[in-house]
Design a protein around this motif. Structure first.
Motif, mmCIF file in Angstrom:
data_model
loop_
_atom_site.group_PDB
_atom_site.id
_atom_site.type_symbol
_atom_site.label_atom_id
_atom_site.label_comp_id
_atom_site.label_asym_id
_atom_site.label_seq_id
_atom_site.Cartn_x
_atom_site.Cartn_y
_atom_site.Cartn_z
ATOM 1 N N LEU A 227 0.823 -1.205 0.000
ATOM 2 C CA LEU A 227 0.000 0.000 0.000
ATOM 3 C C LEU A 227 0.862 1.262 0.000
ATOM 4 C CD1 LEU A 227 -2.870 1.168 0.168
ATOM 5 C CD2 LEU A 227 -2.626 1.119 2.640
ATOM 6 N N ILE A 228 1.905 1.294 0.791
ATOM 7 C CA ILE A 228 2.801 2.455 0.843
ATOM 8 C C ILE A 228 3.521 2.634 -0.488
ATOM 9 C CG2 ILE A 228 4.907 3.355 1.908
ATOM 10 C CD1 ILE A 228 3.899 2.169 4.563
ATOM 11 N N ILE A 229 3.975 1.554 -1.089
ATOM 12 C CA ILE A 229 4.647 1.647 -2.395
ATOM 13 C C ILE A 229 3.674 2.129 -3.463
ATOM 14 C CG2 ILE A 229 5.725 0.268 -4.218
ATOM 15 C CD1 ILE A 229 6.999 -1.414 -1.958
ATOM 16 N N ALA A 230 2.446 1.609 -3.453
ATOM 17 C CA ALA A 230 1.437 2.040 -4.431
ATOM 18 C C ALA A 230 1.111 3.524 -4.266
ATOM 19 C CB ALA A 230 0.178 1.191 -4.283
ATOM 20 N N ALA A 231 1.017 3.995 -3.036
ATOM 21 C CA ALA A 231 0.736 5.407 -2.787
ATOM 22 C C ALA A 231 1.891 6.281 -3.263
ATOM 23 C CB ALA A 231 0.472 5.639 -1.304
ATOM 24 N N ALA A 232 3.117 5.834 -3.012
ATOM 25 C CA ALA A 232 4.291 6.600 -3.459
ATOM 26 C C ALA A 232 4.355 6.657 -4.981
ATOM 27 C CB ALA A 232 5.566 5.975 -2.894
ATOM 28 N N VAL A 233 4.022 5.575 -5.644
ATOM 29 C CA VAL A 233 4.011 5.558 -7.120
ATOM 30 C C VAL A 233 2.923 6.490 -7.638
ATOM 31 C CG1 VAL A 233 3.514 4.097 -9.130
ATOM 32 C CG2 VAL A 233 5.060 3.281 -7.344
ATOM 33 N N ALA A 234 1.748 6.471 -7.018
ATOM 34 C CA ALA A 234 0.645 7.338 -7.453
ATOM 35 C C ALA A 234 1.018 8.812 -7.297
ATOM 36 C CB ALA A 234 -0.619 7.017 -6.661
ATOM 37 N N VAL A 235 1.615 9.164 -6.181
ATOM 38 C CA VAL A 235 2.038 10.556 -5.961
ATOM 39 C C VAL A 235 3.128 10.938 -6.957
ATOM 40 C CG1 VAL A 235 3.191 12.106 -4.318
ATOM 41 C CG2 VAL A 235 1.349 10.619 -3.546
ATOM 42 N N GLY A 236 4.051 10.043 -7.214
ATOM 43 C CA GLY A 236 5.107 10.312 -8.188
ATOM 44 C C GLY A 236 4.553 10.528 -9.591
ATOM 45 N N PHE B 71 1.528 11.610 -10.311
ATOM 46 C CA PHE B 71 0.831 12.888 -10.270
ATOM 47 C C PHE B 71 1.810 14.045 -10.433
ATOM 48 C CE2 PHE B 71 -0.644 16.548 -7.796
ATOM 49 C CZ PHE B 71 -1.806 16.849 -8.495
ATOM 50 N N ILE B 72 2.908 14.009 -9.705
ATOM 51 C CA ILE B 72 3.910 15.072 -9.795
ATOM 52 C C ILE B 72 4.522 15.112 -11.196
ATOM 53 C CG2 ILE B 72 6.184 15.808 -8.956
ATOM 54 C CD1 ILE B 72 5.294 14.808 -6.177
ATOM 55 N N LEU B 73 4.804 13.953 -11.767
ATOM 56 C CA LEU B 73 5.337 13.885 -13.123
ATOM 57 C C LEU B 73 4.349 14.471 -14.130
ATOM 58 C CD1 LEU B 73 7.584 12.871 -15.042
ATOM 59 C CD2 LEU B 73 6.289 10.732 -15.197
ATOM 60 N N GLY B 74 3.087 14.122 -14.000
ATOM 61 C CA GLY B 74 2.063 14.649 -14.896
ATOM 62 C C GLY B 74 1.915 16.160 -14.791
ATOM 63 N N MET B 75 1.923 16.690 -13.570
ATOM 64 C CA MET B 75 1.822 18.137 -13.383
ATOM 65 C C MET B 75 3.062 18.838 -13.931
ATOM 66 S SD MET B 75 -1.114 18.800 -12.129
ATOM 67 C CE MET B 75 -0.973 20.439 -11.475
ATOM 68 N N MET C 65 5.521 22.176 -18.231
ATOM 69 C CA MET C 65 6.532 22.358 -19.285
ATOM 70 C C MET C 65 5.879 22.572 -20.653
ATOM 71 S SD MET C 65 9.655 19.788 -18.328
ATOM 72 C CE MET C 65 8.671 18.333 -18.098
ATOM 73 N N VAL C 66 4.833 21.825 -20.948
ATOM 74 C CA VAL C 66 4.184 21.931 -22.258
ATOM 75 C C VAL C 66 3.437 23.254 -22.393
ATOM 76 C CG1 VAL C 66 2.361 20.951 -23.710
ATOM 77 C CG2 VAL C 66 4.022 19.455 -22.621
ATOM 78 N N LYS C 67 2.643 23.619 -21.366
ATOM 79 C CA LYS C 67 1.850 24.845 -21.435
ATOM 80 C C LYS C 67 2.689 26.091 -21.176
ATOM 81 C CE LYS C 67 -2.716 23.171 -20.461
ATOM 82 N NZ LYS C 67 -3.958 23.504 -19.795
ATOM 83 N N GLY C 68 3.687 25.980 -20.367
ATOM 84 C CA GLY C 68 4.523 27.128 -20.050
ATOM 85 C C GLY C 68 3.995 27.995 -18.931
ATOM 86 N N HIS C 69 2.888 27.596 -18.313
ATOM 87 C CA HIS C 69 2.332 28.348 -17.188
ATOM 88 C C HIS C 69 1.537 27.386 -16.310
ATOM 89 C CE1 HIS C 69 -1.676 28.194 -19.029
ATOM 90 N NE2 HIS C 69 -1.080 28.494 -20.171
#
Length: 88
Positions: free
Chosen positions: A7-16, A18-22, A27-31
């Protein structure tokens, strides 16, 4: 492996992810994403207003343009604009 560790590993992957997607979006939008109504030209173009601005306009229509409305307006907001609300 215990279920807590999974569960902790899955949560860490999900947060990672999310951060990667944001980060990629930034970077793509520039804002940053404009989620506030007053910051988003598409939302203001549709005629949408924030709740505080609508309340101020309704009270001014009832009481007059010079009416003091400390119970509705945020401190420091005199123009009925939500840009300055809560940013003091």
């Amino acid at each position: 492996m215990s279920s807590v560790a999974v569960l902790i590993i899955a949560a860490a992957v999900a947060v990672g992810l999310f951060i990667l997607g944001m980060s990629i979006t930034l970077m793509v939008k520039g804002h940053h994403i404009r989620s506030e109504i007053s910051d988003n030209p598409n939302l203001t173009g549709l005629g949408l207003k924030c709740a505080i601005q609508e309340s101020i306009e309704e009270e001014r229509a009832l009481r007059g343009p010079d009416a003091c409305m400390p119970d509705i307006a945020c401190p420091g907001v005199s123009s009925g604009n939500c840009d300055t609300c809560g940013k003091e």
